[in-house]
Design an enzyme around this catalytic site. Sequence first.
Site, PDB file in Angstrom:
ATOM      1  N   SER A 100     -27.648 -34.557 -23.508  1.00  0.00           N
ATOM      2  CA  SER A 100     -26.214 -34.519 -23.735  1.00  0.00           C
ATOM      3  C   SER A 100     -25.493 -34.047 -22.467  1.00  0.00           C
ATOM      4  O   SER A 100     -25.600 -34.682 -21.417  1.00  0.00           O
ATOM      5  CB  SER A 100     -25.927 -33.630 -24.956  1.00  0.00           C
ATOM      6  N   HIS A 125     -26.140 -39.384 -25.168  1.00  0.00           N
ATOM      7  CA  HIS A 125     -25.464 -39.845 -26.376  1.00  0.00           C
ATOM      8  C   HIS A 125     -23.966 -39.623 -26.219  1.00  0.00           C
ATOM      9  O   HIS A 125     -23.511 -39.034 -25.245  1.00  0.00           O
ATOM     10  CB  HIS A 125     -26.006 -39.166 -27.643  1.00  0.00           C
TER      11      HIS A 125
END
EC number: 3.4.21.92
Length: 203
Positions: A100, A125
Amino acid sequence: MTKNQAGVMTSATAGLNLSDSVYERLLRERIIFLGTQVDDDIANKLCAQILLLSAEDPTRDISLYINSPGGSVTAGMAIYDTMQFAECDIRTVGMGLAASMGQFLLTAGTKGKRYALPHARIMMHQPSAGIGGSAADIAIMAEQFAHTKRELNELQALHTGKSVEQVTADADRDRWFTAQEALEYGFIDHVISHANQANGIGG
């Protein structure tokens, strides 16, 4: 060791635990470490360290080691902007997990100086959003979330060389990469197993 020497050592280390002492020594070698979730406290600390080291010597690299599951987008963007603001190059090294916002910061290092250790795992993501409240509040927050998502995808594309469209599609769900796959995608520039392969990591 004499009694006087012991007294000096005790005085010098008073109030410091082993962890503090290690991080201070690393900082003197121009090495900083992101080993937790990204939040405002860690962002403020890392930004201050980058600014300090850049001011001390803008000609020497800073090395940022990353083992982080990600975290706050706003805190991460503060670190990102400070990395770009600093005059010196920022070497990034992914180890363990760079997911992330951890992945984003790994990729934001100076081009050609982004590394991962062989067994690091990298995950990309889209940002998550907890949206609630009145209908008007939800609409405002949804607009801000869409802006943040678009901004992050554009920056990912800038640093990887991928198109915004491809990054947007790939980041729609959790996507995991080995170190080699991260190299092929453009997140990093080198997979290394020894420090000397990074040509003097630590400045």
